[in-house]
Design a protein around this motif. Sequence first.
Motif, short mmCIF file in Angstrom:
data_model
loop_
_atom_site.label_atom_id
_atom_site.label_comp_id
_atom_site.label_asym_id
_atom_site.label_seq_id
_atom_site.Cartn_x
_atom_site.Cartn_y
_atom_site.Cartn_z
N ALA A 116 0.84 -1.20 0.00
CA ALA A 116 0.00 0.00 0.00
C ALA A 116 0.88 1.26 0.00
O ALA A 116 0.56 2.25 -0.66
CB ALA A 116 -0.93 0.00 1.22
N TYR A 119 2.29 1.83 -3.52
CA TYR A 119 1.31 2.43 -4.41
C TYR A 119 1.11 3.91 -4.09
O TYR A 119 0.96 4.74 -4.98
CB TYR A 119 -0.02 1.69 -4.34
CG TYR A 119 -0.18 0.66 -5.42
CD1 TYR A 119 -0.21 1.04 -6.76
CD2 TYR A 119 -0.26 -0.69 -5.12
CE1 TYR A 119 -0.33 0.10 -7.76
CE2 TYR A 119 -0.37 -1.64 -6.12
CZ TYR A 119 -0.41 -1.25 -7.44
OH TYR A 119 -0.51 -2.18 -8.43
N ILE A 188 -7.32 -1.47 -1.52
CA ILE A 188 -6.32 -2.49 -1.86
C ILE A 188 -6.51 -3.83 -1.16
O ILE A 188 -6.10 -4.87 -1.68
CB ILE A 188 -4.90 -1.93 -1.56
CG1 ILE A 188 -3.84 -2.68 -2.37
CG2 ILE A 188 -4.58 -1.95 -0.07
CD1 ILE A 188 -2.47 -2.04 -2.33
N ILE A 298 -4.59 -7.55 -6.17
CA ILE A 298 -4.12 -6.43 -5.36
C ILE A 298 -3.68 -5.28 -6.26
O ILE A 298 -3.90 -4.11 -5.96
CB ILE A 298 -2.97 -6.86 -4.41
CG1 ILE A 298 -2.64 -5.72 -3.43
CG2 ILE A 298 -1.74 -7.31 -5.19
CD1 ILE A 298 -1.66 -6.13 -2.36
N ASP A 301 -6.81 -3.61 -7.71
CA ASP A 301 -7.35 -2.68 -6.71
C ASP A 301 -6.61 -1.35 -6.72
O ASP A 301 -7.21 -0.28 -6.86
CB ASP A 301 -7.22 -3.30 -5.32
CG ASP A 301 -8.52 -3.92 -4.83
OD1 ASP A 301 -9.53 -3.80 -5.53
OD2 ASP A 301 -8.51 -4.50 -3.74
N GLY A 302 -5.30 -1.44 -6.54
CA GLY A 302 -4.51 -0.22 -6.44
C GLY A 302 -4.58 0.62 -7.71
O GLY A 302 -4.72 1.85 -7.65
#
Length: 365
Positions: A116, A119, A188, A298, A301-302
Motif C-alpha cells: 500500500a 502504491y 487495496i 491487489i 485494486d490499487g
Amino acid sequence: MKHIYGKLLVALLLLVSLAGCKDKKEATTTSEVTVAEGMRKEPYAQEEFLLGTYTRIRVYDEGKKEALQPAFDRIKELGDKITINQSGSEIDAINASAGKEPVKVSKDIYALLKKAYDYSEESDGGFNMVIGAITQLWRIGFDDARKPDQSEIDEALKHIDYHHVIFNDQEQTVYLEDPQMILDLGAIAKGYIADEAAAVLQEHGVTSAIVDLGGNIYVVGQSWRGEPWNVGIQDPNNARGSVLGAIKEEDKTVVTSGIYERYLEVDGKTYHHIFDSKTGYPYDNDIASATIITDKSIDGDGLTTVIFDKGVKAGLEYIEKETPKGTDAIFVTKEDKVYVTDDIKDTFKLDENSGYEMGDRSQLK
C-alpha cells in the motif's frame, strides 16, 4: 458498525464462454455441451457473507470440492486481521496506537501495508493508504454519512500524509507518527485477499475456478469448456449484473471501481465514495467507472484508484507505459463513451445494445 473497506468495488457478471468451443480430443460431450476432460459443468460452489459482501467461490475441477473450505478459511483469517472496529484486528491496533507507539503485525499485514505504501509513493498520493481521516469524515456508504464542513475537511487534509507511516523491517512493526492519522485499506485489501484465496485453490490442485469477492473477480485457469472465461464488465448506469461488454481472459483478475454504488446526495448534488487526496472531496471528473485487468487482484485494486486520479487520457497512457505487459484498462465516462488500452481494443467486445459507444482516444484532452 464494522467497517472493512472505504471503497466498494463494483460487482461483475462472470459469463460462461459465449463463443463455441473447438473440438478437442480430451473433451467429452454431454447434451451438446462440450466439457473439457477433468472438468464439470456444474461447479462445486460455496457462498458466505464476508468482508461486508457476498463472497463466492466456484471450482470446476472434478473431485476438488475439498479446496473450497481452506480458501474460505484464508479469507476469514485475513478479514479478521484487516477489519476496522473488530476485536483482534491488526489495522485497528495500528490506528489505535497512532502517535503513541509502533505495533508489531503479522507477516500478512506487514506485506500488505508495504505494498500500500509503494502504491501511495508511485502515484504521488493518488492512491493514499491513510485517506481514512477524510473517509471517516464523510462516512459515505453508512447510515451516518454527511457532507462535512469545509473547516473539518481542511483539518483532515493535514493528517493524510503517508510519509508519516514508519516501517521497521527488522522488528516488523508499523507506526503512524501523526496521532490523528487513520489507515484505510479499502482500495487495496480485498484484492490482496482475492489473490490469497486463489493461491489456496491452486495449492490444492485446482486449475479452473472463479473467486468473486463482491466484485474483485479472479478467474483461475480456463473455463470448464477448456477455453478462456468470458468476463462481463458492469454497466455503471444499470443494476448490478447488467453488463455493457465482455472480454475473454484466463488466469487474470478483473477489478472495477465506479462512482454509482455508494454515494451521498446533499442539496441536489451527488458525492461518490472515491476521494481526492488533494481536495478532500470525491473526484470531480468525467469517469463513471474504471476497470483494470491484470495478473494480481491487489494490483487491480490499487491501479483502479491510481487511474481514477489521473483521468481517462493520462490513465490509459499510464497503464500502457508504466505497468507490465498484460495489464489493461477500460474506462466508462459519464457521456457513455468507452475507452480501452490498445492491447485489448480488438478483444474487448462492446454489447451493441448497451447504449454505449467506443470513444475516440485522439479526441481526449
